[in-house]
Design a protein around this motif. Structure first.
Motif, PDB file in Angstrom:
ATOM      1  N   PHE A  13       9.362   8.437 -14.590  1.00  0.00           N
ATOM      2  CA  PHE A  13       9.382   8.297 -16.052  1.00  0.00           C
ATOM      3  C   PHE A  13       8.695   9.527 -16.602  1.00  0.00           C
ATOM      4  O   PHE A  13       7.465   9.615 -16.541  1.00  0.00           O
ATOM      5  CB  PHE A  13       8.639   7.052 -16.506  1.00  0.00           C
ATOM      6  CG  PHE A  13       9.327   5.768 -16.119  1.00  0.00           C
ATOM      7  CD1 PHE A  13      10.577   5.451 -16.630  1.00  0.00           C
ATOM      8  CD2 PHE A  13       8.721   4.875 -15.259  1.00  0.00           C
ATOM      9  CE1 PHE A  13      11.206   4.272 -16.282  1.00  0.00           C
ATOM     10  CE2 PHE A  13       9.349   3.688 -14.908  1.00  0.00           C
ATOM     11  CZ  PHE A  13      10.587   3.386 -15.419  1.00  0.00           C
ATOM     12  N   LEU A  55       5.761  10.881 -14.626  1.00  0.00           N
ATOM     13  CA  LEU A  55       5.127   9.855 -13.804  1.00  0.00           C
ATOM     14  C   LEU A  55       6.081   9.340 -12.730  1.00  0.00           C
ATOM     15  O   LEU A  55       7.162   8.847 -13.042  1.00  0.00           O
ATOM     16  CB  LEU A  55       4.698   8.696 -14.720  1.00  0.00           C
ATOM     17  CG  LEU A  55       4.097   7.497 -14.022  1.00  0.00           C
ATOM     18  CD1 LEU A  55       2.590   7.657 -13.884  1.00  0.00           C
ATOM     19  CD2 LEU A  55       4.435   6.233 -14.776  1.00  0.00           C
ATOM     20  N   ALA A  64       7.049   6.623 -10.841  1.00  0.00           N
ATOM     21  CA  ALA A  64       6.787   5.184 -10.839  1.00  0.00           C
ATOM     22  C   ALA A  64       7.132   4.566  -9.490  1.00  0.00           C
ATOM     23  O   ALA A  64       6.467   3.646  -9.029  1.00  0.00           O
ATOM     24  CB  ALA A  64       7.557   4.504 -11.960  1.00  0.00           C
ATOM     25  N   PRO A 101      -1.794  -2.853  -6.786  1.00  0.00           N
ATOM     26  CA  PRO A 101      -2.503  -2.892  -8.063  1.00  0.00           C
ATOM     27  C   PRO A 101      -1.552  -2.769  -9.247  1.00  0.00           C
ATOM     28  O   PRO A 101      -0.394  -2.410  -9.086  1.00  0.00           O
ATOM     29  CB  PRO A 101      -3.434  -1.678  -7.986  1.00  0.00           C
ATOM     30  CG  PRO A 101      -2.913  -0.829  -6.892  1.00  0.00           C
ATOM     31  CD  PRO A 101      -2.194  -1.718  -5.950  1.00  0.00           C
ATOM     32  N   ASN A 102      -2.061  -3.083 -10.433  1.00  0.00           N
ATOM     33  CA  ASN A 102      -1.261  -2.942 -11.644  1.00  0.00           C
ATOM     34  C   ASN A 102      -0.775  -1.515 -11.794  1.00  0.00           C
ATOM     35  O   ASN A 102      -1.498  -0.572 -11.550  1.00  0.00           O
ATOM     36  CB  ASN A 102      -2.086  -3.309 -12.871  1.00  0.00           C
ATOM     37  CG  ASN A 102      -2.027  -4.796 -13.139  1.00  0.00           C
ATOM     38  OD1 ASN A 102      -0.983  -5.414 -12.951  1.00  0.00           O
ATOM     39  ND2 ASN A 102      -3.146  -5.366 -13.535  1.00  0.00           N
ATOM     40  N   GLY A 103       0.479  -1.376 -12.205  1.00  0.00           N
ATOM     41  CA  GLY A 103       1.033  -0.034 -12.396  1.00  0.00           C
ATOM     42  C   GLY A 103       1.508   0.590 -11.108  1.00  0.00           C
ATOM     43  O   GLY A 103       1.877   1.763 -11.082  1.00  0.00           O
ATOM     44  N   ALA A 104       1.533  -0.189 -10.018  1.00  0.00           N
ATOM     45  CA  ALA A 104       1.935   0.366  -8.729  1.00  0.00           C
ATOM     46  C   ALA A 104       3.433   0.665  -8.685  1.00  0.00           C
ATOM     47  O   ALA A 104       3.887   1.450  -7.862  1.00  0.00           O
ATOM     48  CB  ALA A 104       1.567  -0.593  -7.609  1.00  0.00           C
ATOM     49  N   GLY A 105       4.197   0.012  -9.559  1.00  0.00           N
ATOM     50  CA  GLY A 105       5.638   0.254  -9.555  1.00  0.00           C
ATOM     51  C   GLY A 105       6.430  -0.933  -9.038  1.00  0.00           C
ATOM     52  O   GLY A 105       7.625  -0.814  -8.763  1.00  0.00           O
ATOM     53  N   LYS A 106       5.787  -2.100  -8.937  1.00  0.00           N
ATOM     54  CA  LYS A 106       6.462  -3.269  -8.377  1.00  0.00           C
ATOM     55  C   LYS A 106       7.607  -3.722  -9.289  1.00  0.00           C
ATOM     56  O   LYS A 106       8.737  -3.917  -8.826  1.00  0.00           O
ATOM     57  CB  LYS A 106       5.440  -4.413  -8.200  1.00  0.00           C
ATOM     58  CG  LYS A 106       4.210  -4.024  -7.375  1.00  0.00           C
ATOM     59  CD  LYS A 106       3.224  -5.162  -7.219  1.00  0.00           C
ATOM     60  CE  LYS A 106       2.565  -5.617  -8.508  1.00  0.00           C
ATOM     61  NZ  LYS A 106       1.634  -4.631  -9.107  1.00  0.00           N
ATOM     62  N   THR A 107       7.284  -3.878 -10.580  1.00  0.00           N
ATOM     63  CA  THR A 107       8.324  -4.307 -11.507  1.00  0.00           C
ATOM     64  C   THR A 107       9.441  -3.270 -11.576  1.00  0.00           C
ATOM     65  O   THR A 107      10.630  -3.612 -11.629  1.00  0.00           O
ATOM     66  CB  THR A 107       7.713  -4.524 -12.905  1.00  0.00           C
ATOM     67  OG1 THR A 107       6.727  -5.543 -12.810  1.00  0.00           O
ATOM     68  CG2 THR A 107       8.758  -4.943 -13.905  1.00  0.00           C
ATOM     69  N   THR A 108       9.049  -2.007 -11.556  1.00  0.00           N
ATOM     70  CA  THR A 108      10.065  -0.948 -11.599  1.00  0.00           C
ATOM     71  C   THR A 108      10.987  -1.033 -10.390  1.00  0.00           C
ATOM     72  O   THR A 108      12.201  -0.854 -10.513  1.00  0.00           O
ATOM     73  CB  THR A 108       9.390   0.425 -11.671  1.00  0.00           C
ATOM     74  OG1 THR A 108       8.505   0.445 -12.788  1.00  0.00           O
ATOM     75  CG2 THR A 108      10.414   1.527 -11.828  1.00  0.00           C
ATOM     76  N   GLN A 112       8.469 -10.615 -15.532  1.00  0.00           N
ATOM     77  CA  GLN A 112       7.030 -10.794 -15.700  1.00  0.00           C
ATOM     78  C   GLN A 112       6.724 -11.450 -17.049  1.00  0.00           C
ATOM     79  O   GLN A 112       5.871 -12.312 -17.160  1.00  0.00           O
ATOM     80  CB  GLN A 112       6.365  -9.427 -15.622  1.00  0.00           C
ATOM     81  CG  GLN A 112       4.905  -9.471 -15.284  1.00  0.00           C
ATOM     82  CD  GLN A 112       4.379  -8.074 -14.993  1.00  0.00           C
ATOM     83  OE1 GLN A 112       5.133  -7.151 -14.715  1.00  0.00           O
ATOM     84  NE2 GLN A 112       3.086  -7.926 -15.060  1.00  0.00           N
TER      85      GLN A 112
END
Ligand SMILES: Nc1ncnc2c1ncn2[C@@H]1O[C@H](COP(=O)(O)OP(=O)(O)O)[C@@H](O)[C@H]1O
Ligand SMILES: [Mg+2]
Lengths: 249, 289, 292
Positions: free
Chosen positions: A15, A18, A20, A39-46, A87
């Motif tokens: 992105f 970044l 992701a 951790p949060n922001g690790a890219g799991k949802t992405t 999420q």
């Protein structure tokens, strides 16, 4: 080990500047429950968004039954049997609980559904069964926006359950649940897994992960740091350090 | 020569559009409110100036009255319409409809008070002189250009140099901060409405002297602001101002090729084309479908 | 007096068709078009041309009006597929403004500002249906058919799919909805029905010009849907009755000079729109949001 049902090869997504998701490989084997942690922001949802076609990947492959599905539209991938939750749930807020589930299993885009009365009966039965299993039968006629928090989370699972999909991608479905609901959730997922559904579960609570996961994939800053048996991953002090270190900030 | 003349009038129209659209973009950028009643602000300011001049007051008094009314209306819309809606859910369309409703209210009140016809304030500034063979220029051109440039410089300085301005800009670049800002987001939002509404005033006053006012002007200005904001890239002040200028010029140049009736439509053709082919506009970030 | 009531009833029926069809877009699909009068106009011009050049048959004119509106509705479907929210509203405003210019300039097809005059009296399969009461019956029958069709479609999977897209486009896609196809379908359908309304309108007025197809008209139709209540069958009809009876009621008030009625009416419905959005955003007939 059997051939993977869904596999991800060298997936990349940036992105702006970044990264992701970078060079992620992951296999989902039939009937295996993989927990995706990090951790949060690790890219799991992405990563989920890349698999389901919500976001185009920069490079890499997504294979379903060995055939590439990269570049297919989300509705197409859904019809191939890949169901996902969000999420932020994304319920159909102004529709009733029953309509939410029914809408989730009607696919044809034209003015009506094929298959006539028997197909409709079958769909209705699937809806009632999904409501039953998620404990939402009593709320069937309430609008999604009027549900309590836990009920909403179960509705997001009910929608997936009713589709009969082979693969479930669940994005933090248990976050914020009270103990009782959490236990119900665990048994719900366990039952689906026992029925042969292939599940990838994003989950922060390591108790739930230990209870459910056959495998764990660990993601940090877009890269997969490790994948393997839950015991091995959860005993790795370095990974646990990253996990809890990041979470405190 | 005709094209040069049309280009010049285009710049004059464009300067007015640019200021007004910048106000709209400032409000949208900072508050994410699609303030379609911005056209009503413009109309109120114009008619306030007109009423004062008709009453024999000197022009600074009229300008002040216009400014006060415009800012008051902007703040009132924020406090009494948008905030109550946003407090409960409030989809963008709810806000849009309410704002549109209020601009209809303003338009009807103006119609009841001032009638439906065109009204103008005559001014020596609009006397055109020949400055080159076939090229006519009125002093108001320089006033419009000067005011537009001066205000634009001032607003840019404000946004870049002052704490409040930086806060506003932070909001426009990262809407998530709106929440993080907590308490002061309310004041910042009021400031955006005040400042944005004030930016409509010079254009309104200039318009009373040039093409004149009619109740429906609020719709026209709303449409132009909205078109400029989209073409410029929603939320981008610079983009909206540039697009406003562009729309003014395009509108006038079209007259050189087609009938005058097509001039208003030309701006919307530009708008439509941008939405289809480059929805992020001139300066906006990419939008996802 | 009866003539007056029949006139009001016929207009209400035609606006009922318009509001019900816009409700498909706004209420069920979440496509916030402010260009509905464009398709109303296309249907009216097409219907009038058919009546003047071929036969003044209501059925044929309605089909022609619907077909022309459906064909050109792609002008609305295209932005609907590409952008959402504010961008789509802006696009539909742009379309509305362009269409008004085209309507007033395309003299050969629309008669320009003067409009199309001398539309012959309507017939239906050879029978004369021009008497006021008979024509009202025809309009009511069309409205009833349309409402029936909408009701059936919206209670079925098509309606559920549209509402799913309205409530969450990405979730609808994740559950296999072909969003492009569904949106195109509903835009074509909604606009075609507006075209049918337009054809009836041209017969009824015996004259059409661009004044009836402006942004103000689009906003009036939108106000009817929103004030009445979106995503319900009855809501738009309630809105139509309220907004059409309003000027009629106002004309009975002795203290408002007739020339001001237009402005007073605008004032009231503008204020009603704003207040409703604050206090009852689901409209008069709509379900209000539940408390939680
Ligand atoms: N659509 C997007 N545009 C820009 N950045 C994004 C977008 N989606 C996610 N990101 C960024 O990518 C990173 C990974 O996000 P995400 O996949 O949501 O993480 P996780 O689900 O592991 O918490 C974050 O830094 C996030 O801000
Ligand atoms: Mg996430």
């Amino acid at each position: 080990m059997s051939a993977p049902l869904l596999s991800v090869r060298g997936l990349d997504k940036k992105f702006g500047g970044l990264a992701a998701v970078q060079q992620v490989d992951m296999d989902l084997h039939p009937g295996v429950l993989t927990a995706l942690v990090g951790p949060n922001g690790a890219g799991k949802t992405t990563l989920f968004n890349l698999i389901t076609g919500n976001i185009p990947a920069d490079s890499g492959e997504v294979l379903l039954d060995g055939a590439s599905i990269r570049g297919r539209s989300p509705h197409h991938i859904a019809r191939l049997g890949v169901a996902r939750s969000f999420q932020d749930l994304r319920l159909f807020a102004r529709m009733t609980v029953r309509e939410n589930v029914l809408a989730a299993i009607e696919h044809t885009a034209w003015l009506w559904q094929p298959g006539g009365r028997s197909a409709r009966r079958a769909r209705e039965a699937a809806v009632e069964q999904a409501l039953e299993r998620t404990g939402l039968t009593a709320q069937a006629n309430a609008r999604a926006m009027d549900l309590a928090y836990a009920e909403r989370k179960f509705l997001s699972v009910a929608r997936i359950l009713a589709t009969g999909s082979r693969i479930w991608l669940l994005d933090e479905p248990a976050s914020g649940l009270d103990l009782h609901s959490r236990a119900r959730f665990v048994s719900l997922v366990r039952q689906a897994a026992a029925e042969g559904v292939t599940i990838c579960l994003i989950e922060h609570n390591l108790d739930i992960v230990t209870e459910l996961a056959d495998r764990i994939a660990f993601l940090d800053r877009g890269a997969k740091l490790a994948e393997g048996d839950p015991q091995d991953i959860l005993r790795d002090p370095e990974l646990i350090g990253i996990y809890f270190g990041e979470r405190r900030t | 020569m005709l094209f040069l003349q049309l280009f010049i009038s285009g710049l004059q129209t464009g300067a007015i559009y640019a200021l007004t659209a910048a106000g709209f973009a400032l409000i949208f950028g900072a508050t994410r409110v699609f303030h379609v009643a911005h056209g009503a602000t413009f109309a109120l300011a114009g008619y306030a100036y007109l009423a004062c001049t008709d009453a024999g007051l000197p022009w600074p008094a009229g300008a002040l009255a216009a400014l006060v009314l415009a800012v008051a209306f902007g703040l009132a819309m924020d406090a009494f319409i948008y905030r109550p809606i946003q407090r409960h859910e409030g989809s963008f369309f709810t806000v849009f409809v309410a704002a549109f409703g209020m601009s209809i209210v303003v338009q009807s009140v103006i119609e009841l008070v001032f009638g439906r016809g065109f009204v103008t304030v005559s001014s020596a500034l609009t006397m055109a002189r020949q400055v080159a063979p076939g090229i006519y220029l009125a002093d108001i051109f320089w006033v419009a250009a000067g005011v537009a440039i001066a205000l634009f410089v001032l607003v840019t300085l404000f946004l870049e140099r002052t704490r409040a301005g930086i806060g506003l800009r932070a909001l426009s670049e990262n809407p998530e901060l709106l929440r993080a800002y907590g308490l002061s987001s309310r004041r910042l939002s009021a400031m955006a409405f005040g400042l944005g509404s004030a930016l409509a005033v010079p254009g309104a006053i200039l318009t009373t002297m040039t093409s004149g006012l009619q109740p429906a002007i609020s719709h026209q200005v709303m449409l132009i602001s909205l078109a400029a904001a989209v073409v410029g890239g929603i939320g981008s002040l610079r983009g909206a101002a540039l697009a406003g200028l562009l729309l003014g010029v395009v509108e006038n140049l079209v007259i050189g090729v087609l009938d005058t009736q097509w001039s208003a439509a030309a701006g919307f053709v530009v708008l439509f084309a941008f939405i289809l082919f480059k929805p992020s506009g001139l300066f906006g970030q990419a939008v996802t479908r | 007096m009866t003539a007056y009531l029949l006139n009001l009833a016929t207009l209400a029926t035609i606006f009922g068709i318009l509001a019900a069809s816009l409700n498909l877009l706004i209420g069920y699909a979440g496509i916030f078009s402010v260009a509905h009068a464009v398709f109303f106009g296309l249907g009216a011009y097409a219907g009038a041309q058919v009546a003047m050049l071929l036969v003044p048959d209501v059925l044929l004119a309605c089909l022609a009006g619907g077909a022309v509106a459906a064909l050109l509705s792609l002008g609305l479907a295209l932005p609907a597929l590409r952008v959402r929210g504010e961008y789509f509203v802006a696009a539909s405003l742009g379309l509305q403004m362009m269409a008004v210019t085209v309507f007033s300039e395309a003299h050969a097809l629309t008669g320009g500002h003067g409009g199309l005059v001398g539309i012959p009296l309507p017939t239906l399969l050879g029978f004369d249906v021009s008497a006021q009461g008979v024509f009202l019956t025809v309009c009511l029958a069309v409205l009833a058919l349309i409402l029936l069709a909408i009701r059936m479609l919206m209670r079925g999977s098509f309606g559920r799919s549209l509402m799913a897209i309205r409530d969450s486009e990405s979730a609808a896609e994740a559950f296999g909805k072909d969003v492009r196809q569904l949106k195109t379908l509903v835009v074509v359908l909604g606009c075609a029905l507006a075209g049918v309304g337009g054809a009836l309108f041209s017969f009824y007025m015996m004259f059409v010009n661009v004044e009836s197809f402006t942004l103000e008209q689009s906003i009036l139709i939108m106000a009817m849907v929103i004030i009445g209540g979106t995503a319900t069958l009855a809501g738009p009809l309630v809105g139509v009755l309220l907004l059409l009876l309003l000027p009629a009621a106002l004309s009975f008030l002795p203290f408002i000079p007739p020339t001001q009625i237009g402005a007073v009416q605008q004032f009231i419905y503008g204020l009603a729109m704003a207040l409703l959005m604050i206090f009852r955003p689901a409209g008069i007939a709509g379900q209000s949001a539940g408390r939680r």
